[in-house]
Design a protein around this motif. Structure first.
Motif, PDB file in Angstrom:
ATOM      1  N   GLU A 241       0.787  -1.213  -0.087  1.00 40.29           N
ATOM      2  CA  GLU A 241      -0.197  -0.059   0.064  1.00 40.29           C
ATOM      3  C   GLU A 241       0.842   1.439  -0.017  1.00 40.29           C
ATOM      4  O   GLU A 241       0.324   2.417  -0.072  1.00 40.29           O
ATOM      5  N   TYR A 242       2.025   1.274   0.138  1.00 42.48           N
ATOM      6  CA  TYR A 242       2.956   2.478   0.254  1.00 42.48           C
ATOM      7  C   TYR A 242       4.161   2.221  -0.741  1.00 42.48           C
ATOM      8  O   TYR A 242       5.154   2.660  -0.274  1.00 42.48           O
ATOM      9  N   ALA A 243       3.923   1.561  -1.925  1.00 45.93           N
ATOM     10  CA  ALA A 243       5.027   1.213  -2.696  1.00 45.93           C
ATOM     11  C   ALA A 243       5.471   2.490  -3.328  1.00 45.93           C
ATOM     12  O   ALA A 243       6.853   2.565  -3.991  1.00 45.93           O
ATOM     13  N   ASP A 244       4.792   3.658  -3.475  1.00 40.73           N
ATOM     14  CA  ASP A 244       5.353   4.909  -4.079  1.00 40.73           C
ATOM     15  C   ASP A 244       5.794   5.814  -3.206  1.00 40.73           C
ATOM     16  O   ASP A 244       6.067   6.939  -3.668  1.00 40.73           O
ATOM     17  N   ASP A 245       6.310   5.501  -1.858  1.00 46.35           N
ATOM     18  CA  ASP A 245       6.706   6.482  -1.153  1.00 46.35           C
ATOM     19  C   ASP A 245       8.423   6.686  -0.870  1.00 46.35           C
ATOM     20  O   ASP A 245       8.935   7.102   0.008  1.00 46.35           O
ATOM     21  N   GLY A 246       9.040   5.696  -1.673  1.00 43.26           N
ATOM     22  CA  GLY A 246      10.485   5.859  -1.620  1.00 43.26           C
ATOM     23  C   GLY A 246      11.087   4.882  -0.627  1.00 43.26           C
ATOM     24  O   GLY A 246      12.045   5.020  -0.155  1.00 43.26           O
TER      25      GLY A 246
END
Length: 224
Positions: free
Chosen positions: A181-186
């Motif tokens: 769910e947080y794959a795009d936050d680096g």
């Protein structure tokens, strides 16, 4: 792999040592709906009980508290072990012209130093951090010092052993869903919060951060 490469040479990372990661975690993924529902339930309880005084245990940075807080609350006490998270909620309350008494420490520390009373005490996803064997006297203290106790916790399967293979499977599958769910936050949430929690569940060299249990176990402790 990134987390282990960074932490294995020394001590494991503290779950709340990176408050920005925790703040990002509770403000993303499935937590958005979870916290919205939690805040709504807290606010409804404050209104139905005509509460004037409130004790929030493990307030974090106020994600659950702030949307729930009614204008009728005149006395607000906050308990939070993380100084950084507590400073954040105090700044937000100050910006809204709301006064509070903030205690930087654990519930155990707070209980040892306070004898007040409140209309409502609430603990959102925070009592799980207390060792189960230490909860009974704290719950007894809360029963004597508040008219209503509100608890929000997760209902998890009952695993007899901390290192049971079934528990390892459950935790790994659950955290895989969370990380996705947080794959795009680096990597902020994964490296700063989720990985420390996950590996902390199986670290024999340090005290556990969370002691989740089935809802039936919570109910039994409250009845006792």
């Amino acid at each position: 792999a990134s987390y282990l490469a960074r932490t294995l040479p020394g001590a494991g990372a503290s779950v709340y040592s990176a408050p920005e990661a925790f703040a990002a975690f509770i403000r993303g993924g499935g937590n958005l709906g979870l916290y919205a529902a939690t805040s709504a339930a807290l606010r409804a309880a404050q209104l139905s009980n005509r509460a004037r005084s409130l004790l929030d245990i493990g307030v974090g940075d106020g994600m659950a508290l702030l949307p729930a807080l009614t204008d009728e609350i005149e006395q607000l006490d906050l308990v939070e072990p993380s100084a950084a998270l507590l400073a954040s909620i105090c700044q937000q309350l100050d910006a809204h012209g709301r006064q509070c008494r903030a205690f930087n420490g654990t519930l155990q520390d707070f209980v040892a130093q306070n004898t007040g009373s409140w209309d409502i005490a609430e603990a959102t996803f925070s009592l799980q951090s207390i060792v189960p064997e230490e909860r009974a006297p704290l719950l007894a203290w809360l029963r004597a010092h508040c008219r209503r106790l509100l608890i929000a916790e997760f209902d998890v399967p009952d695993f007899a052993e901390q290192f049971a293979p079934a528990r390892a499977t459950y935790v790994s599958e659950r955290f895989a869903q969370g990380v996705a769910e947080y794959a795009d936050d680096g990597g902020l949430v994964a490296q700063g919060f989720l990985m420390p929690v996950m590996f902390g569940s199986f670290d024999r060299t340090a005290a556990r951060t969370n002691y989740e249990q089935p809802m039936a176990a919570w109910a039994e402790q409250l009845r006792a």
